[in-house]
Design a protein around this motif. Sequence first.
Motif, PDB file in Angstrom:
ATOM      1  N   THR A 130      24.406  21.263  33.025  1.00 48.39           N
ATOM      2  CA  THR A 130      25.828  21.225  32.679  1.00 48.39           C
ATOM      3  C   THR A 130      26.612  20.946  33.948  1.00 48.39           C
ATOM      4  OG1 THR A 130      25.483  22.812  30.894  1.00 48.39           O
ATOM      5  CG2 THR A 130      27.738  22.559  31.677  1.00 48.39           C
ATOM      6  N   LEU A 132      30.333  20.776  35.414  1.00 46.28           N
ATOM      7  CA  LEU A 132      31.780  20.980  35.353  1.00 46.28           C
ATOM      8  C   LEU A 132      32.368  20.777  36.747  1.00 46.28           C
ATOM      9  CD1 LEU A 132      31.665  24.394  33.389  1.00 46.28           C
ATOM     10  CD2 LEU A 132      31.598  22.111  32.429  1.00 46.28           C
ATOM     11  N   THR A 133      31.780  21.457  37.729  1.00 41.96           N
ATOM     12  CA  THR A 133      32.302  21.503  39.096  1.00 41.96           C
ATOM     13  C   THR A 133      32.274  20.126  39.762  1.00 41.96           C
ATOM     14  OG1 THR A 133      31.415  23.736  39.205  1.00 41.96           O
ATOM     15  CG2 THR A 133      31.987  22.721  41.295  1.00 41.96           C
ATOM     16  N   GLY A 138      36.455  23.630  41.855  1.00 44.28           N
ATOM     17  CA  GLY A 138      35.471  24.569  41.340  1.00 44.28           C
ATOM     18  C   GLY A 138      36.116  25.555  40.385  1.00 44.28           C
ATOM     19  N   SER A 139      36.749  26.587  40.932  1.00 44.59           N
ATOM     20  CA  SER A 139      37.359  27.622  40.077  1.00 44.59           C
ATOM     21  C   SER A 139      38.439  27.027  39.166  1.00 44.59           C
ATOM     22  CB  SER A 139      37.997  28.709  40.951  1.00 44.59           C
ATOM     23  OG  SER A 139      37.060  29.218  41.865  1.00 44.59           O
ATOM     24  N   TRP A 163      27.287  20.650  42.646  1.00 46.86           N
ATOM     25  CA  TRP A 163      26.744  21.968  42.300  1.00 46.86           C
ATOM     26  C   TRP A 163      26.180  22.017  40.884  1.00 46.86           C
ATOM     27  CZ3 TRP A 163      25.631  25.488  45.786  1.00 46.86           C
ATOM     28  CH2 TRP A 163      26.304  25.442  47.012  1.00 46.86           C
ATOM     29  N   THR A 165      23.261  22.804  38.545  1.00 43.90           N
ATOM     30  CA  THR A 165      21.946  23.441  38.424  1.00 43.90           C
ATOM     31  C   THR A 165      20.999  22.480  37.718  1.00 43.90           C
ATOM     32  OG1 THR A 165      22.884  25.631  38.390  1.00 43.90           O
ATOM     33  CG2 THR A 165      20.732  25.382  37.333  1.00 43.90           C
ATOM     34  N   LEU A 208      19.447  25.278  49.779  1.00 44.81           N
ATOM     35  CA  LEU A 208      20.037  26.527  49.297  1.00 44.81           C
ATOM     36  C   LEU A 208      19.050  27.672  49.524  1.00 44.81           C
ATOM     37  CD1 LEU A 208      22.813  26.842  47.948  1.00 44.81           C
ATOM     38  CD2 LEU A 208      21.676  26.852  45.746  1.00 44.81           C
ATOM     39  N   ILE A 214      16.630  26.468  42.003  1.00 47.09           N
ATOM     40  CA  ILE A 214      17.729  26.094  41.095  1.00 47.09           C
ATOM     41  C   ILE A 214      17.886  24.577  41.046  1.00 47.09           C
ATOM     42  CG2 ILE A 214      20.202  26.359  40.630  1.00 47.09           C
ATOM     43  CD1 ILE A 214      20.162  29.069  41.855  1.00 47.09           C
ATOM     44  N   ILE A 365      24.318  34.194  46.027  1.00 49.11           N
ATOM     45  CA  ILE A 365      24.555  32.952  45.273  1.00 49.11           C
ATOM     46  C   ILE A 365      25.120  33.277  43.883  1.00 49.11           C
ATOM     47  CG2 ILE A 365      23.286  31.102  44.085  1.00 49.11           C
ATOM     48  CD1 ILE A 365      21.499  31.023  46.674  1.00 49.11           C
ATOM     49  N   PHE A 368      28.766  33.463  42.969  1.00 52.61           N
ATOM     50  CA  PHE A 368      29.593  32.255  42.811  1.00 52.61           C
ATOM     51  C   PHE A 368      29.411  31.599  41.450  1.00 52.61           C
ATOM     52  CE2 PHE A 368      29.247  32.601  47.414  1.00 52.61           C
ATOM     53  CZ  PHE A 368      30.576  32.468  47.763  1.00 52.61           C
ATOM     54  N   THR A 369      28.211  31.725  40.886  1.00 49.62           N
ATOM     55  CA  THR A 369      27.946  30.985  39.659  1.00 49.62           C
ATOM     56  C   THR A 369      28.764  31.552  38.501  1.00 49.62           C
ATOM     57  OG1 THR A 369      26.120  32.427  39.052  1.00 49.62           O
ATOM     58  CG2 THR A 369      25.551  30.543  40.379  1.00 49.62           C
ATOM     59  N   THR A 372      33.634  33.187  40.357  1.00 47.37           N
ATOM     60  CA  THR A 372      33.451  34.055  41.522  1.00 47.37           C
ATOM     61  C   THR A 372      33.956  35.467  41.210  1.00 47.37           C
ATOM     62  OG1 THR A 372      35.644  33.513  42.363  1.00 47.37           O
ATOM     63  CG2 THR A 372      33.826  32.098  43.087  1.00 47.37           C
ATOM     64  N   GLU A 374      36.274  36.951  42.678  1.00 48.77           N
ATOM     65  CA  GLU A 374      37.743  36.907  42.658  1.00 48.77           C
ATOM     66  C   GLU A 374      38.246  36.458  41.283  1.00 48.77           C
ATOM     67  OE1 GLU A 374      35.900  35.449  45.031  1.00 48.77           O
ATOM     68  OE2 GLU A 374      36.282  36.849  46.662  1.00 48.77           O
ATOM     69  N   MET A 375      37.558  35.495  40.677  1.00 48.67           N
ATOM     70  CA  MET A 375      37.985  35.030  39.355  1.00 48.67           C
ATOM     71  C   MET A 375      37.741  36.109  38.298  1.00 48.67           C
ATOM     72  SD  MET A 375      39.362  32.393  40.336  1.00 48.67           S
ATOM     73  CE  MET A 375      40.099  31.870  38.812  1.00 48.67           C
TER      74      MET A 375
HETATM   75  C1  LIG Z   1      23.702  28.082  42.840  1.00 48.17           C
HETATM   76  C2  LIG Z   1      24.889  27.544  42.120  1.00 48.17           C
HETATM   77  C3  LIG Z   1      24.699  26.893  40.928  1.00 48.17           C
HETATM   78  C4  LIG Z   1      25.791  26.329  40.265  1.00 48.17           C
HETATM   79  N1  LIG Z   1      25.570  25.652  39.100  1.00 48.17           N
HETATM   80  C5  LIG Z   1      26.604  25.026  38.501  1.00 48.17           C
HETATM   81  C6  LIG Z   1      26.378  24.218  37.338  1.00 48.17           C
HETATM   82  O1  LIG Z   1      25.257  24.132  36.817  1.00 48.17           O
HETATM   83  N2  LIG Z   1      27.428  23.550  36.821  1.00 48.17           N
HETATM   84  C7  LIG Z   1      28.680  23.634  37.354  1.00 48.17           C
HETATM   85  O2  LIG Z   1      29.579  22.988  36.841  1.00 48.17           O
HETATM   86  N3  LIG Z   1      28.936  24.415  38.449  1.00 48.17           N
HETATM   87  C8  LIG Z   1      27.927  25.093  39.030  1.00 48.17           C
HETATM   88  N4  LIG Z   1      28.159  25.866  40.156  1.00 48.17           N
HETATM   89  C9  LIG Z   1      29.487  25.898  40.739  1.00 48.17           C
HETATM   90  C10 LIG Z   1      30.221  27.208  40.520  1.00 48.17           C
HETATM   91  O3  LIG Z   1      30.626  27.299  39.186  1.00 48.17           O
HETATM   92  C11 LIG Z   1      31.389  27.202  41.523  1.00 48.17           C
HETATM   93  O4  LIG Z   1      30.825  27.413  42.804  1.00 48.17           O
HETATM   94  C12 LIG Z   1      32.399  28.265  41.204  1.00 48.17           C
HETATM   95  O5  LIG Z   1      33.089  27.954  40.032  1.00 48.17           O
HETATM   96  C13 LIG Z   1      33.429  28.417  42.342  1.00 48.17           C
HETATM   97  O6  LIG Z   1      33.953  27.195  42.720  1.00 48.17           O
HETATM   98  P1  LIG Z   1      33.943  26.770  44.262  1.00 48.17           P
HETATM   99  O7  LIG Z   1      32.626  27.129  44.835  1.00 48.17           O
HETATM  100  O8  LIG Z   1      34.349  25.345  44.314  1.00 48.17           O
HETATM  101  O9  LIG Z   1      35.019  27.690  44.958  1.00 48.17           O
HETATM  102  P2  LIG Z   1      36.599  27.400  45.034  1.00 48.17           P
HETATM  103  O10 LIG Z   1      37.163  27.274  43.668  1.00 48.17           O
HETATM  104  O11 LIG Z   1      36.839  26.290  46.004  1.00 48.17           O
HETATM  105  O12 LIG Z   1      37.085  28.758  45.666  1.00 48.17           O
HETATM  106  C14 LIG Z   1      36.971  29.054  47.063  1.00 48.17           C
HETATM  107  C15 LIG Z   1      37.247  30.535  47.258  1.00 48.17           C
HETATM  108  O13 LIG Z   1      38.598  30.802  46.809  1.00 48.17           O
HETATM  109  C16 LIG Z   1      38.580  31.827  45.846  1.00 48.17           C
HETATM  110  N5  LIG Z   1      39.615  31.606  44.824  1.00 48.17           N
HETATM  111  C17 LIG Z   1      39.833  30.505  44.074  1.00 48.17           C
HETATM  112  N6  LIG Z   1      40.835  30.694  43.228  1.00 48.17           N
HETATM  113  C18 LIG Z   1      41.280  31.957  43.431  1.00 48.17           C
HETATM  114  C19 LIG Z   1      42.304  32.758  42.853  1.00 48.17           C
HETATM  115  N7  LIG Z   1      43.076  32.314  41.847  1.00 48.17           N
HETATM  116  N8  LIG Z   1      42.472  34.030  43.320  1.00 48.17           N
HETATM  117  C20 LIG Z   1      41.688  34.516  44.322  1.00 48.17           C
HETATM  118  N9  LIG Z   1      40.703  33.807  44.902  1.00 48.17           N
HETATM  119  C21 LIG Z   1      40.499  32.540  44.458  1.00 48.17           C
HETATM  120  C22 LIG Z   1      37.205  31.767  45.202  1.00 48.17           C
HETATM  121  O14 LIG Z   1      36.842  33.009  44.611  1.00 48.17           O
HETATM  122  C23 LIG Z   1      36.332  31.428  46.416  1.00 48.17           C
HETATM  123  O15 LIG Z   1      36.011  32.604  47.108  1.00 48.17           O
HETATM  124  C24 LIG Z   1      27.086  26.464  40.804  1.00 48.17           C
HETATM  125  C25 LIG Z   1      27.271  27.185  41.999  1.00 48.17           C
HETATM  126  C26 LIG Z   1      26.196  27.722  42.652  1.00 48.17           C
HETATM  127  C27 LIG Z   1      26.421  28.485  43.935  1.00 48.17           C
END
Ligand SMILES: Cc1cc2nc3c(=O)[nH]c(=O)nc-3n(C[C@H](O)[C@H](O)[C@H](O)COP(=O)(O)OP(=O)(O)OC[C@H]3O[C@@H](n4cnc5c(N)ncnc54)[C@H](O)[C@@H]3O)c2cc1C
Length: 395
Positions: A130, A132-133, A138-139, A163, A165, A208, A214, A365, A368-369, A372, A374-375
């Motif tokens: 899947t 999305l990111t 990301g978030s 990112w 998986t 990683l 993964i 790890i 974050f998945t 986070t 925070e979210m």
């Molecule tokens: C091993 C692994 C597997 C993954 N697999 C998938 C996958 O299969 N498909 C997929 O789509 N994604 C996948 N992801 C991505 C994962 O969903 C994102 O890493 C996650 O959504 C966070 O996005 P980001 O890392 O871009 O952080 P960002 O959104 O860039 O955030 C950076 C920091 O800011 C903080 N932050 C952001 N917004 C806020 C807020 N409103 N308030 C407070 N703090 C905030 C976050 O908590 C984080 O600490 C994977 C990630 C990992 C590590």
Amino acid sequence: MAAAEIVAEFDARLSPRERDLIEQAQAFGRRVIEPAAQQWEHDRRHPTEALRRACQEGLAGIELPTARGGHGCRFSTTLRIVEELARFDFGFAFSLVNHHNALVRVARATPAVAERLVPRMLNGEVIGATALTEPDHGSDLAALTTAARPAGDDWLLDGEKAWVTNGAVAGAIVTLAQTEPGSRQRGLATFLIEADRAGFVRQVPYELPGAHAIGVAGFQLVSYRAPAEALLEPPGAGLKAALEGINRARAYVAAMCAGMLDAALDHAVRYASRRTAFGRPVIEFQGLQWSLVDADTDLAALRLLAYRAAQQIDAGDDADVSAAQAKKLAGSRVLGHLAACVQAMGANGLRADHPLMRHLNACKIAAFTDGTTEMMNERLGKLLVRRRAGNGAGD
Ligand SMILES: Cc1cc2nc3c(=O)[nH]c(=O)nc-3n(C[C@H](O)[C@H](O)[C@H](O)COP(=O)(O)OP(=O)(O)OC[C@H]3O[C@@H](n4cnc5c(N)ncnc54)[C@H](O)[C@@H]3O)c2cc1C
């Protein structure tokens, strides 16, 4: 309540078929994952052949309807299976559950797509994922920019995903894209992307540590032409569909952290009961023992929350609070407890002969998945205000 009793009580509510499948997964973990996990990590690679073996042994079709060749089990079974597999390797369990999720989604595509792909995904020939990111989003998923525009009956997609998986090997990828630039949620639609079509460019998998299994990687779409039947959710429905599965993911990731902590406690307590210093087993030093008691206490709380979320999901009830609380507890507390387990084993706890350091990295790890920590706080904050300050507040 002892953490093991919570498991026994939860499993007792499942059907004999569901319990059999969990036992089968436990046996698979001991037979296939345990002996190989450290090697996958050493080789820094996705365990594609072991994933295919899990599929061929029936572990990919947990919730897939029986009419489509699956087991038709409840979500609780999926959660327990990945919890058990994570005891041996989080990365493998995460890879399997992401494949499973994509398979279940593809089974609901048009009959032609489902008939073509489901058998090949069930036996592991085609791996699912899947996406999305994106590299810049990301978030805040609604901000994503991978563009989809109509081209006759087809769609043309351009953009980059990050990112993913199973991205290292995936052939069928459930992908969120924007059909109306700048419209956020209104234009988001879901497409099935197939890696063997022109315009799909796979990127090199990420390094990683602790979770190479993964197989995380990104990909680019360059004038990728998706046929009409590849539209899984129409514009406006993509984000909602993606978020509908989020409580499931939060609950199973929390359960997987519980599985890793449970396994680490087994290692640490056994080791510290045998290891002596100053004339007695080190487990008898109160400071050390209490650090493991703290871990065991949070393990029980984590399981209760994750299992409650699973039961709510299976009952069709709102699992927002329990799933986010479970994921928050996993993301904020388990890391320290895993470090305490390593500490209890002295320097030997650092060695790759034990899975503890792999679990420690994987736990970071996991924070974050699927959102986070925070979210989780953001979501729980809104729900807290809504619950305690009355309707309408906190939206
Ligand atoms: C091993 C692994 C597997 C993954 N697999 C998938 C996958 O299969 N498909 C997929 O789509 N994604 C996948 N992801 C991505 C994962 O969903 C994102 O890493 C996650 O959504 C966070 O996005 P980001 O890392 O871009 O952080 P960002 O959104 O860039 O955030 C950076 C920091 O800011 C903080 N932050 C952001 N917004 C806020 C807020 N409103 N308030 C407070 N703090 C905030 C976050 O908590 C984080 O600490 C994977 C990630 C990992 C590590």
